[in-house]
Design a protein around this motif. Structure first.
Motif, PDB file in Angstrom:
ATOM      1  N   ILE A  96     -39.862  24.611  45.104  1.00  0.00           N
ATOM      2  CA  ILE A  96     -38.507  24.067  44.998  1.00  0.00           C
ATOM      3  C   ILE A  96     -38.457  22.898  44.032  1.00  0.00           C
ATOM      4  N   LEU A  97     -37.254  22.599  43.628  1.00  0.00           N
ATOM      5  CA  LEU A  97     -36.972  21.496  42.722  1.00  0.00           C
ATOM      6  C   LEU A  97     -35.711  20.810  43.248  1.00  0.00           C
ATOM      7  N   ILE A  98     -35.765  19.500  43.423  1.00  0.00           N
ATOM      8  CA  ILE A  98     -34.598  18.729  43.847  1.00  0.00           C
ATOM      9  C   ILE A  98     -34.171  17.868  42.676  1.00  0.00           C
ATOM     10  N   ILE A  99     -32.927  17.998  42.258  1.00  0.00           N
ATOM     11  CA  ILE A  99     -32.431  17.194  41.138  1.00  0.00           C
ATOM     12  C   ILE A  99     -31.253  16.342  41.584  1.00  0.00           C
ATOM     13  N   ASN A 100     -31.077  15.227  40.899  1.00  0.00           N
ATOM     14  CA  ASN A 100     -29.929  14.345  41.097  1.00  0.00           C
ATOM     15  C   ASN A 100     -29.015  14.543  39.896  1.00  0.00           C
ATOM     16  N   LYS A 101     -27.958  15.332  40.087  1.00  0.00           N
ATOM     17  CA  LYS A 101     -27.102  15.720  38.968  1.00  0.00           C
ATOM     18  C   LYS A 101     -26.143  14.591  38.588  1.00  0.00           C
ATOM     19  N   PRO A 102     -26.038  14.289  37.306  1.00  0.00           N
ATOM     20  CA  PRO A 102     -25.066  13.283  36.868  1.00  0.00           C
ATOM     21  C   PRO A 102     -23.671  13.887  36.736  1.00  0.00           C
ATOM     22  N   ALA A 103     -22.698  13.039  36.541  1.00  0.00           N
ATOM     23  CA  ALA A 103     -21.346  13.520  36.266  1.00  0.00           C
ATOM     24  C   ALA A 103     -21.303  14.168  34.891  1.00  0.00           C
ATOM     25  N   ASN A 104     -20.313  15.015  34.687  1.00  0.00           N
ATOM     26  CA  ASN A 104     -20.058  15.667  33.406  1.00  0.00           C
ATOM     27  C   ASN A 104     -21.154  16.642  33.009  1.00  0.00           C
ATOM     28  N   LEU A 105     -21.880  17.169  33.990  1.00  0.00           N
ATOM     29  CA  LEU A 105     -22.885  18.193  33.724  1.00  0.00           C
ATOM     30  C   LEU A 105     -22.533  19.422  34.554  1.00  0.00           C
ATOM     31  N   VAL A 106     -22.261  20.536  33.873  1.00  0.00           N
ATOM     32  CA  VAL A 106     -21.896  21.778  34.538  1.00  0.00           C
ATOM     33  C   VAL A 106     -23.158  22.457  35.063  1.00  0.00           C
ATOM     34  N   VAL A 107     -23.062  23.095  36.205  1.00  0.00           N
ATOM     35  CA  VAL A 107     -24.223  23.752  36.800  1.00  0.00           C
ATOM     36  C   VAL A 107     -24.471  25.116  36.170  1.00  0.00           C
ATOM     37  N   HIS A 108     -23.425  25.958  36.115  1.00  0.00           N
ATOM     38  CA  HIS A 108     -23.542  27.315  35.578  1.00  0.00           C
ATOM     39  C   HIS A 108     -22.726  27.452  34.300  1.00  0.00           C
ATOM     40  N   PRO A 109     -23.213  28.209  33.310  1.00  0.00           N
ATOM     41  CA  PRO A 109     -22.371  28.503  32.140  1.00  0.00           C
ATOM     42  C   PRO A 109     -21.119  29.247  32.559  1.00  0.00           C
ATOM     43  N   GLY A 110     -20.045  28.995  31.830  1.00  0.00           N
ATOM     44  CA  GLY A 110     -18.781  29.669  32.110  1.00  0.00           C
ATOM     45  C   GLY A 110     -17.829  29.437  30.964  1.00  0.00           C
ATOM     46  N   ALA A 111     -16.577  29.806  31.168  1.00  0.00           N
ATOM     47  CA  ALA A 111     -15.567  29.622  30.127  1.00  0.00           C
ATOM     48  C   ALA A 111     -15.487  28.147  29.736  1.00  0.00           C
ATOM     49  N   GLY A 112     -15.675  27.882  28.461  1.00  0.00           N
ATOM     50  CA  GLY A 112     -15.616  26.512  27.970  1.00  0.00           C
ATOM     51  C   GLY A 112     -16.936  25.762  28.088  1.00  0.00           C
ATOM     52  N   ASN A 113     -17.896  26.313  28.803  1.00  0.00           N
ATOM     53  CA  ASN A 113     -19.208  25.678  28.960  1.00  0.00           C
ATOM     54  C   ASN A 113     -20.290  26.750  28.892  1.00  0.00           C
ATOM     55  N   LYS A 114     -20.497  27.301  27.706  1.00  0.00           N
ATOM     56  CA  LYS A 114     -21.435  28.410  27.543  1.00  0.00           C
ATOM     57  C   LYS A 114     -22.882  27.952  27.504  1.00  0.00           C
ATOM     58  N   ASP A 115     -23.110  26.662  27.253  1.00  0.00           N
ATOM     59  CA  ASP A 115     -24.471  26.145  27.290  1.00  0.00           C
ATOM     60  C   ASP A 115     -24.417  24.667  27.663  1.00  0.00           C
ATOM     61  N   GLY A 116     -25.562  23.994  27.583  1.00  0.00           N
ATOM     62  CA  GLY A 116     -25.601  22.592  27.971  1.00  0.00           C
ATOM     63  C   GLY A 116     -25.459  22.386  29.468  1.00  0.00           C
ATOM     64  N   THR A 117     -25.890  23.366  30.266  1.00  0.00           N
ATOM     65  CA  THR A 117     -25.717  23.323  31.710  1.00  0.00           C
ATOM     66  C   THR A 117     -27.045  23.092  32.432  1.00  0.00           C
ATOM     67  N   VAL A 118     -26.953  22.887  33.753  1.00  0.00           N
ATOM     68  CA  VAL A 118     -28.160  22.776  34.567  1.00  0.00           C
ATOM     69  C   VAL A 118     -28.995  24.042  34.427  1.00  0.00           C
TER      70      VAL A 118
END
Length: 327
Positions: A96-118
């Motif tokens: 397992i991996l536990i991360i502390n996600k910051p604001a303005n970071l998308v988890v999954h790619p999707g419309a408008g966020n095709k990359d740069g994600t968790v």
């Protein structure tokens, strides 16, 4: 697309108690870390042997005391590209991996966020995680919600963690700043479904999925309340929807009614903080679960991010500056 493939080698022995049961049922009993649908597909594909003989019928009846082997490959599940994106890793081991996600970071790619994600970051950080469904992501946080997430690095770990979520074993606690002064804690039990007209929003709906949120007051201010919340279920936008439902939306969440509301006589500093806080004031502060391999109960905590600390400090100073305001 990445090209990695994981080889699965499993071995076991059927028991007398398995007599008369279907092969797919017995495999699910022997190898519970894999889903029944995956085990069934391996049978059909000729990857399962009983006493050295290939068996391709999931309904094949088991006699007992048979040697079982499974040799299969976990195919690539992800088409996104790996990207070198820094992750705030709180804990990591082979499972397992536990991360502390910051604001303005998308988890999954999707419309408008095709990359740069968790997900893109995980593909670069963990070899072969593209063979795990959804790159091991077990649960999501909204783009602007900060805090703890667990990621499964293997298929067996993901199966265990998803099971914990479904059985409500995994514990997730949040901190939030809500609009309005709340007298005491409580529980919101209201079904959530897709909004009737806003397709990207959720809402309390009569025929939605069951949803339960527990909350308690950490600190009361003259126009806001600092809360600790615990999810009993995990519906999309659950805390945001439930708090809006009880007329206490989260600060910075205009999608669910949390537009800046300025207390009478608010200082310029408080006005700046409230108007400048452009995300929902929500942070996943604590995560607890049974480790998928050791079974150990483990807990992680993540402190409030700086922007929420500054916001809460500002509303506290406003309350101290207005001692005659009713709480």
């Amino acid at each position: 697309m990445t090209e990695s493939v994981n080889t699965v080698n499993l071995e076991g022995t059927t028991e007398q108690a398995h007599f008369g049961y279907r092969l797919d049922q017995v495999l699910a009993d022997l190898f519970p870390e894999y889903s029944r649908s995956k085990l069934k597909s391996w049978i059909v594909d000729g990857n399962v042997r009983l006493n050295g003989e290939v068996v391709t019928a999931p309904r094949h009846k088991i006699l007992g005391d048979e040697h079982v082997t499974v040799q299969a490959q976990m195919e690539v599940q992800i088409t996104s590209q790996p990207q070198q994106i820094d992750l705030d890793i709180v804990y990591e081991d082979d499972d397992i991996l536990i991360i502390n996600k910051p604001a303005n970071l998308v988890v999954h790619p999707g419309a408008g966020n095709k990359d740069g994600t968790v997900l893109n970051a995980l593909l670069a950080h963990v070899p072969n995680i593209d063979t795990v469904p959804r790159a091991g992501i077990v649960h999501r946080l909204d783009k602007d919600t900060t805090g703890l997430m667990v990621v499964a690095k293997t298929v067996p770990a993901q199966t265990h963690l998803v099971d914990q979520l479904q059985r409500r074993v995994m514990s997730r606690e949040y901190e939030a700043l809500a609009i309005g002064t709340m007298v005491a804690g409580g529980v919101v039990e209201a079904p959530i479904g897709r909004h009737a007209t806003k397709r990207t929003h959720m809402a309390v709906r009569e025929f939605g999925k069951p949803a339960v949120t527990h909350y308690r007051v950490i600190e009361k201010f003259r126009a806001h309340t600092h809360l600790r919340l615990k999810l009993e279920t995990g519906r999309t936008h659950q805390i945001r929807v439930h708090m809006a439902h009880i007329k206490h939306p989260l600060v910075g969440d205009p999608g669910y009614g949390g537009r800046a509301r300025l207390p009478k006589g608010a200082s310029p500093e408080l006005v700046d903080h409230l108007r400048g806080f452009n995300r929902q004031a929500l942070h996943a502060a604590q995560l607890s679960l049974n480790h998928p391999t050791t079974g150990e109960w483990m807990t992680w905590q993540a402190p409030l991010p700086e922007d929420m600390v500054a916001l809460i400090d500002a509303v506290r100073e406003d309350t101290l500056a207005n001692p005659d305001a009713a709480l």
